[in-house]
Design a protein around this motif. Sequence first.
Motif, PDB file in Angstrom:
ATOM      1  N   LYS A  94       2.762  -4.776   2.794  1.00 48.35           N
ATOM      2  CA  LYS A  94       1.700  -5.756   2.534  1.00 48.35           C
ATOM      3  C   LYS A  94       0.323  -5.131   2.721  1.00 48.35           C
ATOM      4  O   LYS A  94      -0.571  -5.339   1.897  1.00 48.35           O
ATOM      5  CB  LYS A  94       1.857  -6.972   3.449  1.00 48.35           C
ATOM      6  N   LYS A  95       0.158  -4.353   3.781  1.00 41.83           N
ATOM      7  CA  LYS A  95      -1.140  -3.710   4.029  1.00 41.83           C
ATOM      8  C   LYS A  95      -1.480  -2.722   2.925  1.00 41.83           C
ATOM      9  O   LYS A  95      -2.608  -2.688   2.438  1.00 41.83           O
ATOM     10  CB  LYS A  95      -1.131  -3.008   5.388  1.00 41.83           C
ATOM     11  N   MET A 114       5.368  -5.347   6.915  1.00 41.84           N
ATOM     12  CA  MET A 114       3.916  -5.356   7.151  1.00 41.84           C
ATOM     13  C   MET A 114       3.237  -4.143   6.506  1.00 41.84           C
ATOM     14  O   MET A 114       2.178  -4.283   5.893  1.00 41.84           O
ATOM     15  CB  MET A 114       3.625  -5.381   8.652  1.00 41.84           C
TER      16      MET A 114
END
Length: 129
Positions: A114-115, A111
């Motif tokens: 991706k951020k 995550m």
Amino acid sequence: MAYAEYFGECLNNMSEAKAILFGIEWCLDKGFTNILVESDSMLIINMINGKAKTPWQIKHIIEDIHSLKVQGTFSFQHCYREVNMIADYLANMGVYTMQRSFFTKFLSLPMRVKKTYEERNRRAPNLSD
């Protein structure tokens, strides 16, 4: 493709060179022959480009990289650490997990990666990935 790997206890230049070699081998194995290699290690990029002397400890890795260059079109360039935050995160992930992790789909990335990717592209959509 993105990956994280643990290269054992070694100097950062050794791990940078090993990561570049592994990435090139992966690309060639998958049929990619027009390859842009970006690294935040200016020293390693300069060694590959023949602008810096290569110490004996990593000479064999740099030579392996050079031997693979005949299989495609390669460009090696330095990028600043601020642009390379994703690679730094994945490198740290490899150290902390002490294993190799492959990500061949965006959705499978951690995550935080991706951020960071989405934030970077929102701020500067013309940067190369």
